[in-house]
Design a protein around this motif. Sequence first.
Motif, PDB file in Angstrom:
ATOM      1  N   LYS A  18      17.952  14.516  63.385  1.00  0.00           N
ATOM      2  CA  LYS A  18      18.700  14.998  64.533  1.00  0.00           C
ATOM      3  C   LYS A  18      20.174  15.148  64.161  1.00  0.00           C
ATOM      4  N   PRO A  19      20.843  16.172  64.656  1.00  0.00           N
ATOM      5  CA  PRO A  19      22.263  16.354  64.331  1.00  0.00           C
ATOM      6  C   PRO A  19      23.116  15.143  64.698  1.00  0.00           C
ATOM      7  N   SER A  20      22.708  14.393  65.684  1.00  0.00           N
ATOM      8  CA  SER A  20      23.480  13.218  66.104  1.00  0.00           C
ATOM      9  C   SER A  20      23.093  11.956  65.330  1.00  0.00           C
ATOM     10  N   ASP A  21      22.219  12.092  64.330  1.00  0.00           N
ATOM     11  CA  ASP A  21      21.705  10.916  63.622  1.00  0.00           C
ATOM     12  C   ASP A  21      21.897  11.055  62.110  1.00  0.00           C
ATOM     13  N   HIS A  22      23.122  11.305  61.685  1.00  0.00           N
ATOM     14  CA  HIS A  22      23.404  11.392  60.251  1.00  0.00           C
ATOM     15  C   HIS A  22      23.276  10.002  59.652  1.00  0.00           C
ATOM     16  N   HIS A  23      22.581   9.908  58.536  1.00  0.00           N
ATOM     17  CA  HIS A  23      22.345   8.604  57.919  1.00  0.00           C
ATOM     18  C   HIS A  23      21.911   8.788  56.470  1.00  0.00           C
ATOM     19  N   PHE A  24      21.882   7.694  55.748  1.00  0.00           N
ATOM     20  CA  PHE A  24      21.427   7.652  54.365  1.00  0.00           C
ATOM     21  C   PHE A  24      20.229   6.704  54.307  1.00  0.00           C
ATOM     22  N   PRO A  25      19.025   7.197  54.542  1.00  0.00           N
ATOM     23  CA  PRO A  25      17.865   6.304  54.571  1.00  0.00           C
ATOM     24  C   PRO A  25      17.683   5.587  53.238  1.00  0.00           C
ATOM     25  N   ALA A  26      17.547   4.257  53.318  1.00  0.00           N
ATOM     26  CA  ALA A  26      17.499   3.443  52.113  1.00  0.00           C
ATOM     27  C   ALA A  26      16.086   3.041  51.706  1.00  0.00           C
ATOM     28  N   ASP A  27      15.142   3.140  52.632  1.00  0.00           N
ATOM     29  CA  ASP A  27      13.780   2.737  52.282  1.00  0.00           C
ATOM     30  C   ASP A  27      12.770   3.615  53.018  1.00  0.00           C
ATOM     31  N   TRP A  28      11.514   3.444  52.662  1.00  0.00           N
ATOM     32  CA  TRP A  28      10.436   4.275  53.206  1.00  0.00           C
ATOM     33  C   TRP A  28      10.366   4.192  54.727  1.00  0.00           C
ATOM     34  N   ASP A  29      10.497   2.983  55.269  1.00  0.00           N
ATOM     35  CA  ASP A  29      10.386   2.818  56.721  1.00  0.00           C
ATOM     36  C   ASP A  29      11.477   3.579  57.463  1.00  0.00           C
ATOM     37  N   GLU A  30      12.704   3.462  57.006  1.00  0.00           N
ATOM     38  CA  GLU A  30      13.804   4.190  57.648  1.00  0.00           C
ATOM     39  C   GLU A  30      13.651   5.694  57.443  1.00  0.00           C
ATOM     40  N   LEU A  31      13.254   6.087  56.260  1.00  0.00           N
ATOM     41  CA  LEU A  31      13.079   7.502  55.946  1.00  0.00           C
ATOM     42  C   LEU A  31      12.055   8.152  56.870  1.00  0.00           C
ATOM     43  N   THR A  32      10.924   7.493  57.080  1.00  0.00           N
ATOM     44  CA  THR A  32       9.874   8.076  57.910  1.00  0.00           C
ATOM     45  C   THR A  32      10.131   7.901  59.408  1.00  0.00           C
ATOM     46  N   ALA A  33      10.893   6.895  59.780  1.00  0.00           N
ATOM     47  CA  ALA A  33      11.178   6.666  61.200  1.00  0.00           C
ATOM     48  C   ALA A  33      12.221   7.633  61.751  1.00  0.00           C
ATOM     49  N   ARG A  34      13.153   8.074  60.901  1.00  0.00           N
ATOM     50  CA  ARG A  34      14.290   8.850  61.391  1.00  0.00           C
ATOM     51  C   ARG A  34      14.341  10.276  60.873  1.00  0.00           C
ATOM     52  N   ASN A  35      13.310  10.704  60.140  1.00  0.00           N
ATOM     53  CA  ASN A  35      13.323  12.031  59.535  1.00  0.00           C
ATOM     54  C   ASN A  35      11.940  12.667  59.589  1.00  0.00           C
ATOM     55  N   TYR A  36      11.917  13.986  59.598  1.00  0.00           N
ATOM     56  CA  TYR A  36      10.687  14.726  59.324  1.00  0.00           C
ATOM     57  C   TYR A  36      10.787  15.117  57.858  1.00  0.00           C
ATOM     58  N   LEU A  37       9.726  14.880  57.094  1.00  0.00           N
ATOM     59  CA  LEU A  37       9.765  15.100  55.651  1.00  0.00           C
ATOM     60  C   LEU A  37       8.840  16.223  55.222  1.00  0.00           C
ATOM     61  N   GLU A  38       9.247  16.890  54.153  1.00  0.00           N
ATOM     62  CA  GLU A  38       8.392  17.865  53.488  1.00  0.00           C
ATOM     63  C   GLU A  38       8.502  17.647  51.987  1.00  0.00           C
ATOM     64  N   LEU A  39       7.372  17.722  51.309  1.00  0.00           N
ATOM     65  CA  LEU A  39       7.335  17.672  49.852  1.00  0.00           C
ATOM     66  C   LEU A  39       6.294  18.678  49.396  1.00  0.00           C
ATOM     67  N   TYR A  40       6.716  19.580  48.531  1.00  0.00           N
ATOM     68  CA  TYR A  40       5.803  20.593  48.000  1.00  0.00           C
ATOM     69  C   TYR A  40       5.801  20.523  46.481  1.00  0.00           C
ATOM     70  N   ASP A  41       4.630  20.655  45.911  1.00  0.00           N
ATOM     71  CA  ASP A  41       4.463  20.758  44.471  1.00  0.00           C
ATOM     72  C   ASP A  41       4.500  22.248  44.159  1.00  0.00           C
ATOM     73  N   THR A  42       5.660  22.726  43.741  1.00  0.00           N
ATOM     74  CA  THR A  42       5.828  24.171  43.565  1.00  0.00           C
ATOM     75  C   THR A  42       5.064  24.719  42.365  1.00  0.00           C
ATOM     76  N   SER A  43       4.595  23.842  41.475  1.00  0.00           N
ATOM     77  CA  SER A  43       3.748  24.298  40.369  1.00  0.00           C
ATOM     78  C   SER A  43       2.339  24.594  40.852  1.00  0.00           C
ATOM     79  N   ALA A  44       1.790  23.675  41.637  1.00  0.00           N
ATOM     80  CA  ALA A  44       0.419  23.822  42.119  1.00  0.00           C
ATOM     81  C   ALA A  44       0.331  24.622  43.415  1.00  0.00           C
ATOM     82  N   ASP A  45       1.432  24.683  44.155  1.00  0.00           N
ATOM     83  CA  ASP A  45       1.440  25.316  45.477  1.00  0.00           C
ATOM     84  C   ASP A  45       2.717  26.141  45.644  1.00  0.00           C
ATOM     85  N   PRO A  46       2.851  27.242  44.901  1.00  0.00           N
ATOM     86  CA  PRO A  46       4.097  28.019  44.957  1.00  0.00           C
ATOM     87  C   PRO A  46       4.390  28.618  46.332  1.00  0.00           C
TER      88      PRO A  46
END
Length: 90
Positions: A18-46
């Motif tokens: 959220k624009p009002s929630d700038h932060h530096f997530p330090a661990d998995w729990d904070e990262l997943t609680a406060r962010n929507y994540l995307e990870l793509y393997d561009t070699s296998a899934d261009p």
Amino acid sequence: MTWSFPETRRWKFSRYFKPSDHHFPADWDELTARNYLELYDTSADPAERTNLAYEPAYQTEIERLNARTNTLIRTEVGEDPGNFVPMFAR
């Protein structure tokens, strides 16, 4: 925010918060609680059709890329209080 790091073009990592929630997530729990994540393997899934971010097998890679993202933001942006966000979005 989307980052692809030059040492490996394999992964494309994005984290959205959220624009009002700038932060530096330090661990998995904070990262997943406060962010929507995307990870793509561009070699296998261009076409970037399969989001691997919430697959347990990729948690270590996401944590590594997240740490790199935090370092890059601190280096390139510095303090990021979010004050550039329009008032209506706060």
